[in-house]
Structures are given as structure tokens and as C-alpha cells.
Motif scaffolding. Structure first.
Motif, PDB file in Angstrom:
ATOM      1  N   ILE A   1       5.859 -38.235 -29.398  1.00  0.00           N
ATOM      2  CA  ILE A   1       5.694 -36.811 -29.114  1.00  0.00           C
ATOM      3  C   ILE A   1       6.219 -36.481 -27.721  1.00  0.00           C
ATOM      4  O   ILE A   1       6.035 -37.246 -26.780  1.00  0.00           O
ATOM      5  N   MET A   2       6.857 -35.330 -27.606  1.00  0.00           N
ATOM      6  CA  MET A   2       7.203 -34.750 -26.316  1.00  0.00           C
ATOM      7  C   MET A   2       6.305 -33.536 -26.121  1.00  0.00           C
ATOM      8  O   MET A   2       6.310 -32.618 -26.935  1.00  0.00           O
ATOM      9  N   ARG A   3       5.542 -33.546 -25.043  1.00  0.00           N
ATOM     10  CA  ARG A   3       4.594 -32.458 -24.798  1.00  0.00           C
ATOM     11  C   ARG A   3       4.926 -31.769 -23.483  1.00  0.00           C
ATOM     12  O   ARG A   3       5.000 -32.417 -22.430  1.00  0.00           O
ATOM     13  N   ILE A   4       5.131 -30.466 -23.569  1.00  0.00           N
ATOM     14  CA  ILE A   4       5.326 -29.629 -22.389  1.00  0.00           C
ATOM     15  C   ILE A   4       4.122 -28.690 -22.339  1.00  0.00           C
ATOM     16  O   ILE A   4       4.022 -27.773 -23.175  1.00  0.00           O
ATOM     17  N   PRO A   5       3.168 -28.931 -21.435  1.00  0.00           N
ATOM     18  CA  PRO A   5       1.920 -28.162 -21.430  1.00  0.00           C
ATOM     19  C   PRO A   5       2.090 -26.653 -21.429  1.00  0.00           C
ATOM     20  O   PRO A   5       1.231 -25.933 -21.954  1.00  0.00           O
ATOM     21  N   SER A   6       3.194 -26.161 -20.869  1.00  0.00           N
ATOM     22  CA  SER A   6       3.405 -24.710 -20.857  1.00  0.00           C
ATOM     23  C   SER A   6       3.896 -24.174 -22.210  1.00  0.00           C
ATOM     24  O   SER A   6       3.985 -22.962 -22.402  1.00  0.00           O
ATOM     25  N   PHE A   7       4.218 -25.084 -23.157  1.00  0.00           N
ATOM     26  CA  PHE A   7       4.634 -24.688 -24.499  1.00  0.00           C
ATOM     27  C   PHE A   7       3.441 -24.740 -25.452  1.00  0.00           C
ATOM     28  O   PHE A   7       2.531 -25.552 -25.280  1.00  0.00           O
TER      29      PHE A   7
ATOM     30  N   ILE B   1       5.418 -34.628 -20.792  1.00  0.00           N
ATOM     31  CA  ILE B   1       4.769 -35.898 -21.122  1.00  0.00           C
ATOM     32  C   ILE B   1       5.384 -36.435 -22.412  1.00  0.00           C
ATOM     33  O   ILE B   1       5.496 -35.704 -23.407  1.00  0.00           O
ATOM     34  N   PHE B   2       5.771 -37.689 -22.410  1.00  0.00           N
ATOM     35  CA  PHE B   2       6.259 -38.363 -23.610  1.00  0.00           C
ATOM     36  C   PHE B   2       5.205 -39.378 -24.046  1.00  0.00           C
ATOM     37  O   PHE B   2       4.775 -40.213 -23.254  1.00  0.00           O
ATOM     38  N   ILE B   3       4.795 -39.299 -25.315  1.00  0.00           N
ATOM     39  CA  ILE B   3       3.733 -40.158 -25.844  1.00  0.00           C
ATOM     40  C   ILE B   3       4.294 -40.983 -26.987  1.00  0.00           C
ATOM     41  O   ILE B   3       4.927 -40.444 -27.907  1.00  0.00           O
ATOM     42  N   ASP B   4       4.094 -42.305 -26.943  1.00  0.00           N
ATOM     43  CA  ASP B   4       4.656 -43.171 -27.976  1.00  0.00           C
ATOM     44  C   ASP B   4       3.756 -43.246 -29.209  1.00  0.00           C
ATOM     45  O   ASP B   4       2.717 -42.570 -29.293  1.00  0.00           O
ATOM     46  N   GLU B   5       4.143 -44.111 -30.161  1.00  0.00           N
ATOM     47  CA  GLU B   5       3.422 -44.229 -31.430  1.00  0.00           C
ATOM     48  C   GLU B   5       1.993 -44.736 -31.250  1.00  0.00           C
ATOM     49  O   GLU B   5       1.130 -44.496 -32.092  1.00  0.00           O
ATOM     50  N   ASP B   6       1.741 -45.446 -30.158  1.00  0.00           N
ATOM     51  CA  ASP B   6       0.405 -45.972 -29.881  1.00  0.00           C
ATOM     52  C   ASP B   6      -0.421 -45.007 -29.029  1.00  0.00           C
ATOM     53  O   ASP B   6      -1.460 -45.381 -28.495  1.00  0.00           O
ATOM     54  N   GLU B   7       0.080 -43.774 -28.911  1.00  0.00           N
ATOM     55  CA  GLU B   7      -0.586 -42.716 -28.140  1.00  0.00           C
ATOM     56  C   GLU B   7      -0.710 -43.071 -26.656  1.00  0.00           C
ATOM     57  O   GLU B   7      -1.653 -42.650 -25.987  1.00  0.00           O
ATOM     58  N   LYS B   8       0.257 -43.831 -26.181  1.00  0.00           N
ATOM     59  CA  LYS B   8       0.312 -44.163 -24.755  1.00  0.00           C
ATOM     60  C   LYS B   8       1.460 -43.394 -24.107  1.00  0.00           C
ATOM     61  O   LYS B   8       2.491 -43.151 -24.742  1.00  0.00           O
ATOM     62  N   ILE B   9       1.270 -43.034 -22.850  1.00  0.00           N
ATOM     63  CA  ILE B   9       2.320 -42.315 -22.129  1.00  0.00           C
ATOM     64  C   ILE B   9       3.491 -43.258 -21.871  1.00  0.00           C
ATOM     65  O   ILE B   9       3.320 -44.359 -21.346  1.00  0.00           O
ATOM     66  N   MET B  10       4.669 -42.820 -22.241  1.00  0.00           N
ATOM     67  CA  MET B  10       5.857 -43.659 -22.103  1.00  0.00           C
ATOM     68  C   MET B  10       6.325 -43.713 -20.654  1.00  0.00           C
ATOM     69  O   MET B  10       6.144 -42.766 -19.890  1.00  0.00           O
ATOM     70  N   LYS B  11       6.952 -44.834 -20.291  1.00  0.00           N
ATOM     71  CA  LYS B  11       7.552 -44.981 -18.978  1.00  0.00           C
ATOM     72  C   LYS B  11       8.992 -44.501 -19.071  1.00  0.00           C
ATOM     73  O   LYS B  11       9.853 -45.179 -19.626  1.00  0.00           O
ATOM     74  N   ALA B  12       9.247 -43.328 -18.533  1.00  0.00           N
ATOM     75  CA  ALA B  12      10.542 -42.681 -18.727  1.00  0.00           C
ATOM     76  C   ALA B  12      11.711 -43.525 -18.228  1.00  0.00           C
ATOM     77  O   ALA B  12      12.766 -43.583 -18.865  1.00  0.00           O
ATOM     78  N   SER B  13      11.557 -44.183 -17.098  1.00  0.00           N
ATOM     79  CA  SER B  13      12.663 -44.970 -16.535  1.00  0.00           C
ATOM     80  C   SER B  13      13.094 -46.101 -17.471  1.00  0.00           C
ATOM     81  O   SER B  13      14.260 -46.499 -17.485  1.00  0.00           O
ATOM     82  N   LYS B  14      12.172 -46.579 -18.267  1.00  0.00           N
ATOM     83  CA  LYS B  14      12.454 -47.689 -19.177  1.00  0.00           C
ATOM     84  C   LYS B  14      12.769 -47.202 -20.593  1.00  0.00           C
ATOM     85  O   LYS B  14      13.638 -47.761 -21.275  1.00  0.00           O
ATOM     86  N   ASP B  15      12.066 -46.157 -21.018  1.00  0.00           N
ATOM     87  CA  ASP B  15      12.076 -45.788 -22.433  1.00  0.00           C
ATOM     88  C   ASP B  15      12.995 -44.637 -22.802  1.00  0.00           C
ATOM     89  O   ASP B  15      13.263 -44.409 -23.980  1.00  0.00           O
ATOM     90  N   ILE B  16      13.476 -43.877 -21.808  1.00  0.00           N
ATOM     91  CA  ILE B  16      14.240 -42.667 -22.123  1.00  0.00           C
ATOM     92  C   ILE B  16      15.631 -42.726 -21.506  1.00  0.00           C
ATOM     93  O   ILE B  16      15.792 -43.102 -20.348  1.00  0.00           O
ATOM     94  N   MET B  17      16.625 -42.345 -22.288  1.00  0.00           N
ATOM     95  CA  MET B  17      17.997 -42.249 -21.806  1.00  0.00           C
ATOM     96  C   MET B  17      18.442 -40.790 -21.917  1.00  0.00           C
ATOM     97  O   MET B  17      18.411 -40.214 -23.009  1.00  0.00           O
ATOM     98  N   LEU B  18      18.835 -40.204 -20.806  1.00  0.00           N
ATOM     99  CA  LEU B  18      19.303 -38.824 -20.769  1.00  0.00           C
ATOM    100  C   LEU B  18      20.822 -38.805 -20.629  1.00  0.00           C
ATOM    101  O   LEU B  18      21.367 -39.405 -19.701  1.00  0.00           O
ATOM    102  N   ILE B  19      21.491 -38.111 -21.545  1.00  0.00           N
ATOM    103  CA  ILE B  19      22.946 -38.065 -21.542  1.00  0.00           C
ATOM    104  C   ILE B  19      23.394 -36.617 -21.374  1.00  0.00           C
ATOM    105  O   ILE B  19      23.249 -35.799 -22.284  1.00  0.00           O
TER     106      ILE B  19
END
Length: 235
Positions: free
Chosen positions: A2-8, A52-70
């Protein structure tokens, strides 16, 4: 995931059965979202927009490791540090699993070492040198890199190669493309979507501009200029 943006009002839920799109009509908000994701990846705590990015185990993801922005597909670096490191580790693991291959590698290195010693032994100095060399050190000496291909490659080919690299090396749990739909006609876009789902790579498309028709295998959270949210889905 899940990607969660609290203002959304709505979360963006990722699935292997469709491609998630966040389409933001307001250019300023669009830039704030991209900037915040980039800051997360680079470990910057002060964000333009809390995400906030939340993985399948409902844990907050570490963006530097888990996310690639292109943000620049044309100039995507297939030999950036994360990919290069994954490539070298993959090859080293193969050697470690095959004892005879690793032994043969060291034997050849020792042969080269003896050859070099024959050259420097008559020089009027004492020398220090390595008795052995690691697989990754040797790959660096070779300058091993993923071939970039033709500079005139179609953007669809670059995108598919990015998906292949991410899937094969497992270097990211989520790939975020910005304005990908601007570059691809609908037929190629649908081809990319099918490939992404086949490879089971989680992808988010961040798009801006006026509302567009929802294409096949696409789930869109559209945020209009008044910040109203509309969910669209075409399966």
C-alpha cells in the motif's frame, strides 16, 4: 502493498492483477509527491508531502532499499551502483555454488600472478601483492557492465529491460515511473502492462495533466484540480 498519503482519502493498493496509477491534475502537487518520494529514497526526513509505503506484512518499507524512482527513462543507468552490486553478487554466488569453477578461477589467477612476478622480479625493489583475488574484484577489473544497447532504442524496450533487471535481481519491491503514459501509445502501454503483470513486478505510474481514459489492466486514483479523488478501474 500500500501507498498511503495521509492528506488523501484513498490509499493506493498494489496488485499483480492490475497496474496502479496516481494521476494528479495539479502540477504543483504532482511535483510535491515526486519530491517526497525522492526524499524518502535518499533518507531526507523533511518531506513536501508525507508518504508511507507499507509492505505485505504490514510493515513500513525502507524506501532507499525497496523503492526505485525513475524520472528520466531515456537516460536510465543500467549500471548504477545498486544494479552493478546485484550483478556482481549474483555471479559470485554462482561461483560459490560450483567448487570446480571457483577452483579453476583461482588457478588461472595464480598463473597470471606468476607471469607478472616474472616481469617485476628483476626490478630493484621489494613488492607487496595479493595472494588471491575475489570474484567481484575480478569483475570490476574486467569492467563488466550490462550492455546499454542501441542509443536509438524505443522507449518500450528500455521499460521492458528495466522490468527484467528489477525482477531478475530483486533490487526493488516497487518501481515508480513518472509520466510514462506520455511516451507510449495505448497499444504499447497495454503490452508493457501485460509484461509487468507477467513478471509480477509492483509498479506505480505517477502521471500529471488532464484526465485520460482508463486503459485495460489499469486502476487509477485521479486527483483533480480541486483535490477531489476519483477511483477508476478497467480490467
Amino acid at each position: 502493498m500500500i501507498m498511503r498519503i495521509p492528506s488523501f482519502e484513498n490509499d493506493i493498493v498494489f496488485s499483480e492483477n492490475y497496474i496502479s496509477v496516481l494521476h494528479i491534475q495539479n502540477g504543483t502537487l504532482f511535483a510535491r509527491i515526486i519530491g517526497s518520494i525522492n526524499s524518502l529514497i535518499n533518507g531526507v526526513e523533511e518531506l513536501n508531502e508525507k508518504i508511507i509505503f507499507i509492505d505485505e506484512d504490514e510493515k513500513i518499507m525502507k524506501a532507499s532499499k525497496d523503492i526505485m524512482l525513475i524520472t528520466d527513462i531515456w537516460n536510465f543507468d543500467f549500471n548504477q551502483k545498486k544494479i552493478q552490486s546485484a550483478l556482481f553478487q549474483k555471479i559470485e554466488k554462482i561461483y560459490q555454488q560450483e567448487y570446480e569453477r571457483l577452483s579453476d578461477f583461482q588457478t588461472h589467477f595464480q598463473s597470471l600472478q606468476i607471469n607478472a612476478m616474472d616481469v617485476w622480479e628483476d626490478l630493484p625493489f621489494e613488492f607487496e601483492y595479493k595472494d588471491s583475488i575475489g570474484v567481484q574484484e575480478y569483475l570490476k577489473l574486467l569492467g563488466l557492465k550490462i550492455a546499454m544497447g542501441d542509443r536509438d532504442s524505443k522507449i518500450i524496450d528500455i521499460v521492458l529491460m528495466i522490468i527484467d533487471v528489477v525482477e531478475y535481481f530483486g533490487i526493488a519491491k516497487l518501481v515508480v515511473f513518472t509520466n510514462l503514459k506520455l511516451y507510449l501509445p495505448q497499444k504499447e502501454l497495454e503490452e508493457v502492462y501485460k509484461y509487468i503483470m507477467y513478471k509480477k513486478v509492483m509498479v506505480l505510474l505517477l502521471e500529471t495533466g488532464d484526465e485520460k481514459e482508463c486503459v485495460k489492466n489499469e486502476k487509477i486514483l485521479f486527483v483533480d484540480s480541486d483535490y477531489d479523488e476519483i477511483m477508476m478501474y478497467n480490467n
